[in-house]
Design a protein around this motif. Sequence first.
Motif, PDB file in Angstrom:
ATOM      1  N   VAL A   1       0.802  -1.093  -0.195  1.00  0.00           N
ATOM      2  CA  VAL A   1      -0.025   0.167   0.238  1.00  0.00           C
ATOM      3  C   VAL A   1       0.793   1.312   0.058  1.00  0.00           C
ATOM      4  O   VAL A   1       1.627   1.474   0.874  1.00  0.00           O
ATOM      5  CB  VAL A   1      -0.776   0.153   1.254  1.00  0.00           C
ATOM      6  N   THR A   2       0.714   2.159  -1.109  1.00  0.00           N
ATOM      7  CA  THR A   2       1.398   3.258  -1.024  1.00  0.00           C
ATOM      8  C   THR A   2       0.656   4.520  -1.065  1.00  0.00           C
ATOM      9  O   THR A   2       1.176   5.694  -1.118  1.00  0.00           O
ATOM     10  CB  THR A   2       2.196   3.233  -2.296  1.00  0.00           C
ATOM     11  N   THR A   3      -0.545   4.493  -1.310  1.00  0.00           N
ATOM     12  CA  THR A   3      -1.372   5.752  -1.385  1.00  0.00           C
ATOM     13  C   THR A   3      -2.435   5.926   0.008  1.00  0.00           C
ATOM     14  O   THR A   3      -2.795   4.946   0.443  1.00  0.00           O
ATOM     15  CB  THR A   3      -1.944   6.070  -2.483  1.00  0.00           C
ATOM     16  N   ALA A   4      -3.026   7.219   0.141  1.00  0.00           N
ATOM     17  CA  ALA A   4      -3.796   7.158   1.057  1.00  0.00           C
ATOM     18  C   ALA A   4      -5.490   6.537   0.951  1.00  0.00           C
ATOM     19  O   ALA A   4      -5.930   5.954   1.644  1.00  0.00           O
ATOM     20  CB  ALA A   4      -4.175   8.811   1.358  1.00  0.00           C
ATOM     21  N   GLU A   5      -5.628   6.658  -0.441  1.00  0.00           N
ATOM     22  CA  GLU A   5      -6.845   5.791  -0.884  1.00  0.00           C
ATOM     23  C   GLU A   5      -6.658   4.380  -0.849  1.00  0.00           C
ATOM     24  O   GLU A   5      -7.552   3.612  -0.483  1.00  0.00           O
ATOM     25  CB  GLU A   5      -6.968   6.117  -2.448  1.00  0.00           C
ATOM     26  N   GLU A   6      -5.455   3.651  -1.259  1.00  0.00           N
ATOM     27  CA  GLU A   6      -5.234   2.479  -0.857  1.00  0.00           C
ATOM     28  C   GLU A   6      -5.208   2.047   0.466  1.00  0.00           C
ATOM     29  O   GLU A   6      -5.979   0.899   0.854  1.00  0.00           O
ATOM     30  CB  GLU A   6      -3.886   2.016  -1.570  1.00  0.00           C
ATOM     31  N   TYR A   7      -4.842   2.952   1.318  1.00  0.00           N
ATOM     32  CA  TYR A   7      -4.844   2.628   2.759  1.00  0.00           C
ATOM     33  C   TYR A   7      -6.219   2.783   3.427  1.00  0.00           C
ATOM     34  O   TYR A   7      -6.577   1.660   4.193  1.00  0.00           O
ATOM     35  CB  TYR A   7      -4.312   3.593   3.460  1.00  0.00           C
ATOM     36  N   VAL A   8      -6.846   3.377   2.944  1.00  0.00           N
ATOM     37  CA  VAL A   8      -8.421   3.344   3.359  1.00  0.00           C
ATOM     38  C   VAL A   8      -9.090   2.160   2.936  1.00  0.00           C
ATOM     39  O   VAL A   8      -9.753   1.512   4.051  1.00  0.00           O
ATOM     40  CB  VAL A   8      -9.144   4.694   2.563  1.00  0.00           C
ATOM     41  N   VAL A   9      -8.708   1.586   1.960  1.00  0.00           N
ATOM     42  CA  VAL A   9      -9.631   0.192   1.559  1.00  0.00           C
ATOM     43  C   VAL A   9      -9.158  -0.822   2.528  1.00  0.00           C
ATOM     44  O   VAL A   9      -9.860  -1.535   2.795  1.00  0.00           O
ATOM     45  CB  VAL A   9      -9.397   0.021  -0.097  1.00  0.00           C
TER      46      VAL A   9
END
Length: 267
Positions: A52-60
């Motif tokens: 996971v590298t982005t904030a959007e990916e982290y949320v998911v």
Amino acid sequence: MGDDSLSMATSREDRVRQSIAEYIDRRLEWYSQCSYRQLLGKDFAIFAARGVTTAEEYVVEAFHALESSSEETMIGSMWQKVIAAISADTIDSGDLTTVRDGAVYVCELKAQVNTTNSSSFPQELRGLRQRMSEIAGRRRASAQPVKAALCITRDWKSVDEVRTFTASDVVRENRDLDGFEYRYLSGAAMWRWLCGVDSQYGLLQPLSALETETVKIARERTIIRLQTELLHALRERDLGTGIDDVVTLSERLNEERNRKYRQRRKR
């Protein structure tokens, strides 16, 4: 199957389906109350190690982890209510008690076997012993003995056996439990003993017929909302949208909370 048996089975299925409907309502409420700040309590290293590298990916990813933990808690409570509703001579008054095999059993329900291997397991047995003592101390019309049962709702092994806790020679704090006897039931054996069915899922199938479209929509909308909230919080603090920026945001929010906490303590 006779008319009485058919009616009983239908009644049980109706109760289970009603419980599932209530569970779904609770899930919808949970989704509506979920906040991006709750996601920041997770271990960022776990998600970074997944790629996971982005904030959007982290949320998911973090949302799914938070959701799963909440689901396990809620579904456990639901199955305890279901068991009390469809099981003969069983009462759920916070603790599950049932009359079986000429004895009153105080039951501790667990979802999985691994919960019995944790360091908290001795404390679970102490809780059972305490509840046994409380029930035995009440004035009861019958002279039925009071016993303990540890019930595992999900297990591929079907087990029904009496076990005795043996304290370790190394850990002194559990010596008080040495020799404590309890009935251990798991999987199909547990469901047959308490409810007269081989599996809880037989009362729900076909699972594909459950009305879950509202949950599916709520989950998708919640993820989008949380992503929007997190990105807004990052922009407010002039941060980027990478996983390291999310870590920085979490640290700053913790600093703000600690500052407010210290201020309250001074008053």
